[in-house]
Write a protein that holds these residues in place. Structure first.
Motif, PDB file in Angstrom:
ATOM      1  N   ARG A   9       0.828  -1.214   0.000  1.00 56.17           N
ATOM      2  CA  ARG A   9       0.000   0.000   0.000  1.00 56.17           C
ATOM      3  C   ARG A   9       0.862   1.264   0.000  1.00 56.17           C
ATOM      4  O   ARG A   9       0.577   2.234  -0.704  1.00 56.17           O
ATOM      5  N   THR A  13       1.070   3.985  -3.108  1.00 57.19           N
ATOM      6  CA  THR A  13       0.853   5.432  -2.958  1.00 57.19           C
ATOM      7  C   THR A  13       2.005   6.212  -3.579  1.00 57.19           C
ATOM      8  O   THR A  13       1.788   7.197  -4.304  1.00 57.19           O
ATOM      9  N   THR A  41      -1.778  -7.173  -4.409  1.00 55.07           N
ATOM     10  CA  THR A  41      -2.813  -6.946  -3.395  1.00 55.07           C
ATOM     11  C   THR A  41      -4.135  -7.622  -3.753  1.00 55.07           C
ATOM     12  O   THR A  41      -5.091  -7.543  -2.989  1.00 55.07           O
TER      13      THR A  41
END
Length: 195
Positions: A9, A13, A41
């Motif tokens: 994650r 980003t 993911t």
């Protein structure tokens, strides 16, 4: 580093920030990496969208092929074999034997998924050595024999006539017996209550 550490994650980003501010198209490989992160993911739809962008901006044919193979994997994960097949059939024959074998294997899986077993056999036989082809033919013949024997419509009809018979026919005797006893018991209770 975040990707290698498994912090998907956080890495995602950062990659998305790079893609957003990259107005000069300096980091073209970023969409490929974002696709890999979405794949890691389990967001296969987003992975496919980013792999699409990556194939449009990528200049190397071998890397484009690898990206298309990853897209096909995403479609496999979504049980969307038609889209995978469409992607795989758009790949040109490759000089590298390893990559071509991979393309043939994935294409065989896609054909198998859309239930075209002859095409699946044809692509899979391109991957195997010649001495293994008779074994592959035997496996496919056995599969088609089982497929003809265990037609879903036939099993459903058997279960409608006598609950549990379809399960027993396919070899699942315990579940079939369970169904017979359960439905029979409910019938006995129903008749007893009616009486």
């Amino acid at each position: 580093k975040q990707f290698e550490a498994g912090n998907f994650r956080t890495a995602l980003t950062d990659y998305q920030r790079v893609a957003f501010f990259d107005s000069n198209a300096q980091f073209e490989e970023i969409y490929h990496r974002i696709g890999d992160l979405f794949y890691a993911t389990g967001d296969f739809g987003s992975a496919v969208r980013n792999y699409d962008i990556a194939t449009r901006v990528e200049k190397s044919d071998s890397i484009k092929t690898e990206i298309r193979l990853k897209k096909a994997l995403c479609f496999f994960k979504q049980n969307n074999f038609f889209f995978a097949l469409n992607e795989l059939l758009s790949i040109n024959p490759h000089q590298n034997r390893y990559i071509q074998n991979k393309v043939n294997l994935y294409t065989a899986i896609a054909w198998f998924g859309v239930e075209d077993y002859k095409q699946a056999f044809s692509n899979l036989s391109k991957v195997l050595p010649d001495e293994e082809i008779p074994k592959l033919e035997e496996i496919f013949q056995q599969f088609e024999k089982n497929l003809k024997r265990f037609r879903p419509g036939k099993i459903e009809t058997m279960s409608i006539i006598f609950p549990g018979l379809g399960q027993m026919y396919t070899g699942d005797f315990i579940s079939g017996l369970n169904s017979v006893l359960l439905v029979g018991g409910l019938a006995v209770v129903g008749i007893w209550a009616w009486q």
